[in-house]
Design a protein around this motif. Structure first.
Motif, PDB file in Angstrom:
ATOM      1  N   SER A  25       0.903  -1.088   0.154  1.00  0.00           N
ATOM      2  CA  SER A  25      -0.218   0.147  -0.072  1.00  0.00           C
ATOM      3  C   SER A  25       0.896   1.353  -0.100  1.00  0.00           C
ATOM      4  O   SER A  25       0.339   2.078  -0.543  1.00  0.00           O
ATOM      5  CB  SER A  25      -1.116   0.126   1.109  1.00  0.00           C
ATOM      6  N   ILE A  26       1.908   1.117   0.839  1.00  0.00           N
ATOM      7  CA  ILE A  26       2.849   2.373   0.656  1.00  0.00           C
ATOM      8  C   ILE A  26       3.436   2.603  -0.665  1.00  0.00           C
ATOM      9  O   ILE A  26       3.718   3.773  -1.139  1.00  0.00           O
ATOM     10  CB  ILE A  26       4.155   2.180   1.731  1.00  0.00           C
ATOM     11  N   ASP A  27       3.712   1.393  -1.304  1.00  0.00           N
ATOM     12  CA  ASP A  27       4.250   1.429  -2.741  1.00  0.00           C
ATOM     13  C   ASP A  27       3.534   2.229  -3.721  1.00  0.00           C
ATOM     14  O   ASP A  27       3.612   2.895  -4.635  1.00  0.00           O
ATOM     15  CB  ASP A  27       4.918   0.103  -3.184  1.00  0.00           C
ATOM     16  N   THR A  28       2.060   1.428  -3.614  1.00  0.00           N
ATOM     17  CA  THR A  28       1.056   1.782  -4.493  1.00  0.00           C
ATOM     18  C   THR A  28       0.709   3.408  -4.285  1.00  0.00           C
ATOM     19  O   THR A  28       0.546   4.190  -5.301  1.00  0.00           O
ATOM     20  CB  THR A  28       0.001   1.164  -4.053  1.00  0.00           C
ATOM     21  N   ALA A  29       0.792   3.883  -3.064  1.00  0.00           N
ATOM     22  CA  ALA A  29       0.393   5.441  -2.926  1.00  0.00           C
ATOM     23  C   ALA A  29       1.653   6.414  -3.208  1.00  0.00           C
ATOM     24  O   ALA A  29       1.339   7.543  -3.245  1.00  0.00           O
ATOM     25  CB  ALA A  29      -0.014   5.498  -1.418  1.00  0.00           C
ATOM     26  N   SER A  30       2.877   5.711  -3.415  1.00  0.00           N
ATOM     27  CA  SER A  30       3.907   6.645  -3.657  1.00  0.00           C
ATOM     28  C   SER A  30       3.760   7.182  -5.161  1.00  0.00           C
ATOM     29  O   SER A  30       3.442   6.611  -5.982  1.00  0.00           O
ATOM     30  CB  SER A  30       5.229   5.600  -3.664  1.00  0.00           C
ATOM     31  N   SER A  31       4.361   8.622  -5.136  1.00  0.00           N
ATOM     32  CA  SER A  31       4.228   9.257  -6.449  1.00  0.00           C
ATOM     33  C   SER A  31       5.509   8.831  -7.424  1.00  0.00           C
ATOM     34  O   SER A  31       5.526   9.085  -8.484  1.00  0.00           O
ATOM     35  CB  SER A  31       4.424  10.750  -6.197  1.00  0.00           C
ATOM     36  N   LYS A  32       6.448   8.142  -6.615  1.00  0.00           N
ATOM     37  CA  LYS A  32       7.756   7.997  -7.476  1.00  0.00           C
ATOM     38  C   LYS A  32       7.907   6.471  -6.931  1.00  0.00           C
ATOM     39  O   LYS A  32       8.615   6.012  -6.023  1.00  0.00           O
ATOM     40  CB  LYS A  32       8.895   8.735  -6.762  1.00  0.00           C
ATOM     41  N   ARG A  33       7.281   5.661  -7.940  1.00  0.00           N
ATOM     42  CA  ARG A  33       7.293   4.213  -7.860  1.00  0.00           C
ATOM     43  C   ARG A  33       8.644   3.598  -8.566  1.00  0.00           C
ATOM     44  O   ARG A  33       9.052   2.518  -8.492  1.00  0.00           O
ATOM     45  CB  ARG A  33       6.030   3.592  -8.331  1.00  0.00           C
ATOM     46  N   SER A  51      12.699   3.535 -10.024  1.00  0.00           N
ATOM     47  CA  SER A  51      13.821   4.226  -9.330  1.00  0.00           C
ATOM     48  C   SER A  51      14.385   5.333 -10.306  1.00  0.00           C
ATOM     49  O   SER A  51      14.884   6.200 -10.153  1.00  0.00           O
ATOM     50  CB  SER A  51      14.850   3.201  -8.936  1.00  0.00           C
ATOM     51  N   ASN A  91      13.284   8.699  -9.855  1.00  0.00           N
ATOM     52  CA  ASN A  91      13.366   9.262  -8.701  1.00  0.00           C
ATOM     53  C   ASN A  91      14.537  10.124  -8.660  1.00  0.00           C
ATOM     54  O   ASN A  91      15.923   9.861  -8.952  1.00  0.00           O
ATOM     55  CB  ASN A  91      13.499   8.103  -7.642  1.00  0.00           C
TER      56      ASN A  91
END
Length: 163
Positions: free
Chosen positions: A7-15, A17, A20
């Protein structure tokens, strides 16, 4: 726990690398380019089941790289044989002689090692299987390794691989 990570990964705007900015700066400042020797050494991991022959080899070679004879010897059975397959060191028999080789013979004559990312180390050639190793000088060798009934290294043989 796994759900939380996803869920943290899905919500991240920079998925990704490569998108980033912090990762791009890290490559610019320190790592060079993707898959460079430095990035491979610092970012890429290997896996070995705890206590497996592959794990014991990795731990043994790490102790050798750090010139820590006691740690290397503690991974070995009392009557362990380490065949270096070199004219200089040959076969070393017994954990006390293995400790002595690492602490005394490898640590003198320019063979001592310092810590830090700039010092090449042995690394497993495959991230997940086998006992092929890339040596600090970049050559590839294979290790035959057997463990005794208590999980200690009984025999370790270094076998050069020629292209």
């Amino acid at each position: 726990r796994m759900k939380s990570i996803y869920s943290i990964d899905t919500a991240s705007s920079k998925r990704k690398s490569h998108e980033n900015m912090e990762v791009q700066k890290l490559y610019d400042d320190m790592l060079g380019k993707p898959l460079s020797e430095v990035s491979e050494r610092l970012l890429h991991t290997t896996f070995a089941s705890r206590g497996s022959a592959r794990d014991m080899l990795s731990r043994f070679l790490s102790a050798v790289d750090h010139r820590d004879g006691e740690s290397a010897a503690n991974l070995c059975s009392n009557d362990c044989i380490w065949d270096t397959n070199t004219d200089v060191f040959g076969a070393v028999c017994g954990k006390d002689d293995i400790k002595s080789l690492i602490d005394e013979r490898l640590s003198r004559g320019g063979l001592s090692r310092k810590c830090g990312e700039e010092w090449p180390r042995h690394r497993l050639a495959s991230p997940v299987e086998g006992t092929d190793v890339i040596t600090p000088d970049g050559s590839k060798v294979h290790f035959n390794i057997s463990l005794d009934g208590t999980g200690h290294i009984k025999m370790l043989a270094r076998i050069p691989m020629y292209s």
